[in-house]
Design an enzyme around this catalytic site. Structure first.
Site, PDB file in Angstrom:
ATOM      1  N   ASP A 152      60.041  56.069 -13.457  1.00 56.40           N
ATOM      2  CA  ASP A 152      60.105  57.015 -14.570  1.00 56.40           C
ATOM      3  C   ASP A 152      60.163  58.431 -14.005  1.00 56.40           C
ATOM      4  O   ASP A 152      59.897  58.637 -12.822  1.00 56.40           O
ATOM      5  CB  ASP A 152      58.888  56.863 -15.478  1.00 56.40           C
ATOM      6  N   CYS A 180      22.539  57.795  -3.583  1.00 59.80           N
ATOM      7  CA  CYS A 180      21.656  58.908  -3.917  1.00 59.80           C
ATOM      8  C   CYS A 180      20.190  58.525  -3.840  1.00 59.80           C
ATOM      9  O   CYS A 180      19.322  59.379  -3.692  1.00 59.80           O
ATOM     10  CB  CYS A 180      22.002  59.451  -5.301  1.00 59.80           C
ATOM     11  N   ASP A 223      52.292  51.499  -8.465  1.00 59.69           N
ATOM     12  CA  ASP A 223      53.156  52.567  -8.946  1.00 59.69           C
ATOM     13  C   ASP A 223      54.463  52.508  -8.147  1.00 59.69           C
ATOM     14  O   ASP A 223      54.570  51.782  -7.153  1.00 59.69           O
ATOM     15  CB  ASP A 223      52.446  53.921  -8.820  1.00 59.69           C
ATOM     16  N   CYS A 244      21.141  61.615  -9.391  1.00 59.67           N
ATOM     17  CA  CYS A 244      21.790  60.329  -9.642  1.00 59.67           C
ATOM     18  C   CYS A 244      20.935  59.262  -8.983  1.00 59.67           C
ATOM     19  O   CYS A 244      20.244  59.541  -8.004  1.00 59.67           O
ATOM     20  CB  CYS A 244      23.192  60.363  -9.015  1.00 59.67           C
ATOM     21  N   CYS A 295      22.251  56.124  -7.996  1.00 60.51           N
ATOM     22  CA  CYS A 295      23.065  55.083  -7.370  1.00 60.51           C
ATOM     23  C   CYS A 295      22.484  54.786  -5.981  1.00 60.51           C
ATOM     24  O   CYS A 295      21.649  55.537  -5.489  1.00 60.51           O
ATOM     25  CB  CYS A 295      24.529  55.521  -7.298  1.00 60.51           C
ATOM     26  N   ALA A 324      52.591  62.069 -16.500  1.00 62.12           N
ATOM     27  CA  ALA A 324      52.723  63.502 -16.232  1.00 62.12           C
ATOM     28  C   ALA A 324      51.651  64.354 -16.907  1.00 62.12           C
ATOM     29  O   ALA A 324      51.907  65.475 -17.331  1.00 62.12           O
ATOM     30  CB  ALA A 324      54.117  63.995 -16.632  1.00 62.12           C
TER      31      ALA A 324
HETATM   32  N1  GUN Z   1      51.026  59.007 -11.588  1.00 62.76           N
HETATM   33  C1  GUN Z   1      50.573  60.096 -12.236  1.00 62.76           C
HETATM   34  N2  GUN Z   1      51.432  60.466 -13.211  1.00 62.76           N
HETATM   35  C2  GUN Z   1      52.454  59.584 -13.181  1.00 62.76           C
HETATM   36  C3  GUN Z   1      53.654  59.430 -13.958  1.00 62.76           C
HETATM   37  O1  GUN Z   1      53.943  60.196 -14.880  1.00 62.76           O
HETATM   38  N3  GUN Z   1      54.471  58.373 -13.635  1.00 62.76           N
HETATM   39  C4  GUN Z   1      54.162  57.503 -12.627  1.00 62.76           C
HETATM   40  N4  GUN Z   1      54.982  56.498 -12.390  1.00 62.76           N
HETATM   41  N5  GUN Z   1      53.042  57.622 -11.881  1.00 62.76           N
HETATM   42  C5  GUN Z   1      52.215  58.660 -12.161  1.00 62.76           C
HETATM   43 ZN    ZN Z   2      24.851  58.735  -6.779  1.00 61.41          ZN
END
Ligand code: GUN
Ligand code: ZN
Length: 492
Positions: free
Chosen positions: A129, A285, A94, A280, A282, A197
């Site tokens: 963004d 657990c 990101d 669970c 796993c 978002a």
């Molecule tokens: N991580 C969670 N939401 C967003 C987003 O809208 N844009 C970016 N770039 N990372 C995110």
């Molecule tokens: Zn578990």
């Protein structure tokens, strides 16, 4: 538009199994895929274990964390992300947009951060963004979307080598803006399409709104685009998101929840203090009881809970993929919708998009299971009703529509099955009319069948109809036009 890096292998509703080829990593990632979020400062579960123990083919980390720290930055540029994190699958990065949303500003531009992502060896990078929150004034949503779109244009011009690039879709809670954003993003030469978002919506359990936002983005993006739901971490909602056509998810929840002693299940979240048993099987657990885990130190407790959280998260992805293969993804979504009223809202919002779903759904699958009133709103029911106008009846005929056996006192005798409504008997063995339905049908199912009867009567004004039903409720019969004669079979 076909996509160079994404191929759809199988489909159920809008959900699909696909293959995202990630050239820089030299691998193909099967979707739906879960990307664990790795915070390099924290590393609750070591990335090297993610692939071998949990089956993660891809993870996500934030390049801005590396960019902003002298120590990490140097290591990442010199050795590359894969080496620093010790992960040999694909890595998505990101851009710092999330920090932008949280703290108001960041000091990096789209070309700078994309080149940095390229330089540290990211396999899928992200431009800066603007994650516009839900419910803002339209003017702000439009302005910020224009900025995001401008940056996608800038991103197209950056020399990123083989790295794939995300084209986030913004637009706040305005469906028309989301759709337009989807159309615009899809027309760029960028590769993966995150719906952005939505974290604030999910934090507030607004799953109905998440569905509307994703549905709108998908309308603009079209079927072939690989879609990532940014920040969707709770396994409870994965089936719903896949059924909406999302292919990639990232989860920070496994680690964030573990830090607060929270234990994830597909039916919601439990607090460790409230658990007497682990529901669970796993490895965590199976090997431990809750009381034992409570006695551990902070670090060990957090790690074990994070491991369990990852196990349920990956297990749910496999459950979803198998449901997709078996053609019963919507049944799974309907089951998961029972976990929480907010999930039920999400599922109801999904069925409200039945037409959008119907356009893409397979015409034939295994068996349709009627599980609740919501099943009456599935795309198959809608499609059946639309099919009625292609089924000819002769003007002047007397036609029996019946839940019972045929009768030769009529020119024709059709079957009626809730929730679908009427159909010719020779369609009885075709999907979805082979449905498994409960003997004790609910009012929604009857009402939907009555709507089918009403539609047939409307399409055939010259035909005389009799509806022989088994005690349908008044609320359902009220939809049947008066000229349809009624006979109640329930006393027989
Ligand atoms: N991580 C969670 N939401 C967003 C987003 O809208 N844009 C970016 N770039 N990372 C995110
Ligand atoms: Zn578990």
């Amino acid at each position: 538009m076909t996509r160079e890096h994404f191929e759809i292998r199988d489909q159920d509703g809008l959900g699909r199994i696909g293959e995202l080829s990630v050239p820089r990593a030299g691998i193909t990632v099967e979707t739906p895929a879960l990307l664990p979020v790795i915070n390099p400062h924290v590393r609750t579960v070591e990335p090297s274990r993610l692939r071998s123990e949990f089956g993660a083919e891809i993870l996500i980390t934030n390049s801005y964390v590396f960019y902003g720290s002298d120590e990490y930055r140097e290591a990442a540029v010199e050795r590359g992300l894969h080496d620093v994190l010790d992960f040999d699958g694909a890595i998505m990065t990101d851009s710092g947009s999330f920090q932008l949303a949280e703290y108001g500003e960041i000091d990096v531009t789209t070309p700078e951060i994309l080149e940095f992502q390229r330089d540290i060896g990211s396999d899928i990078g992200t431009p800066v963004d603007i994650p516009t929150p839900p419910d803002v004034a339209r003017e702000r949503a439009e302005e910020e979307l224009a900025t995001t779109q401008e940056r996608l244009g800038i991103a197209e011009g950056v020399d990123v080598g083989e790295m794939l690039v995300n084209a986030p879709v913004q637009g706040s809670t305005y469906p028309d803006l989301r759709e337009e954003a989807g159309r615009h993003a899809s027309a760029t030469d960028l590769d993966v399409f995150p719906v952005g978002a939505v974290v604030p919506l999910m934090n507030d359990y607004r799953y109905g709104d998440v569905v509307d936002v994703v549905a709108a983005a998908k309308r603009g993006l079209g079927r072939d685009a690989p879609v990532h739901l940014f920040g969707a971490g709770h396994p409870m909602m994965f089936a719903l998101a896949v059924a909406m056509g999302c292919d990639l998810f990232d989860s920070a929840a496994y680690a964030l929840y573990a830090r607060d002693d929270r234990y994830l299940t597909v039916r919601g979240t439990e607090h460790l203090d409230d658990l007497e048993y682990f529901p669970c099987s796993c490895p965590v657990c199976t090997d431990h009881a809750p009381a034992e885990v409570r006695r551990l130190g902070d670090r060990d407790r957090e790690e074990l809970l994070a491991e369990h959280n990852l196990h349920v998260t990956f297990r749910e992805i496999r459950t979803i993929k198998q449901a997709l293969r078996s053609g019963d993804l919507l049944e799974l979504v309907e089951t998961r919708a029972r976990a929480h009223p907010a999930m039920l809202d999400g599922y109801r919002a999904l069925t409200a998009h039945a037409e959008q779903l119907e356009r893409e759904d397979a015409v034939s699958k295994g068996a349709f299971f009627y599980l609740s009133g919501e099943s009456a709103r599935r795309p198959e029911v809608l499609r059946h009703r639309e099919r009625l106008d292609r089924l000819a009846l002769d003007p002047g005929d007397r036609v029996l529509l019946t839940e019972g056996g045929p009768s030769d006192r009529y020119d024709e005798s059709w079957r009626v099955l809730a929730p679908f409504g009427p159909f010719p008997r020779d369609l009885s063995e075709t999907y979805p009319l082979t449905a498994e339905v409960p003997d004790r049908m609910d009012p929604e199912g009857y009402r939907s069948a009555a709507e089918g009867v009403a539609r047939l009567a409307e399409l055939n004004p010259e035909v005389e109809f009799t509806l022989a039903h088994r005690g349908w409720p008044e609320r359902a019969l009220a939809v049947v036009p008066e000229r349809v004669e009624l006979a109640d079979l329930s006393g027989e």
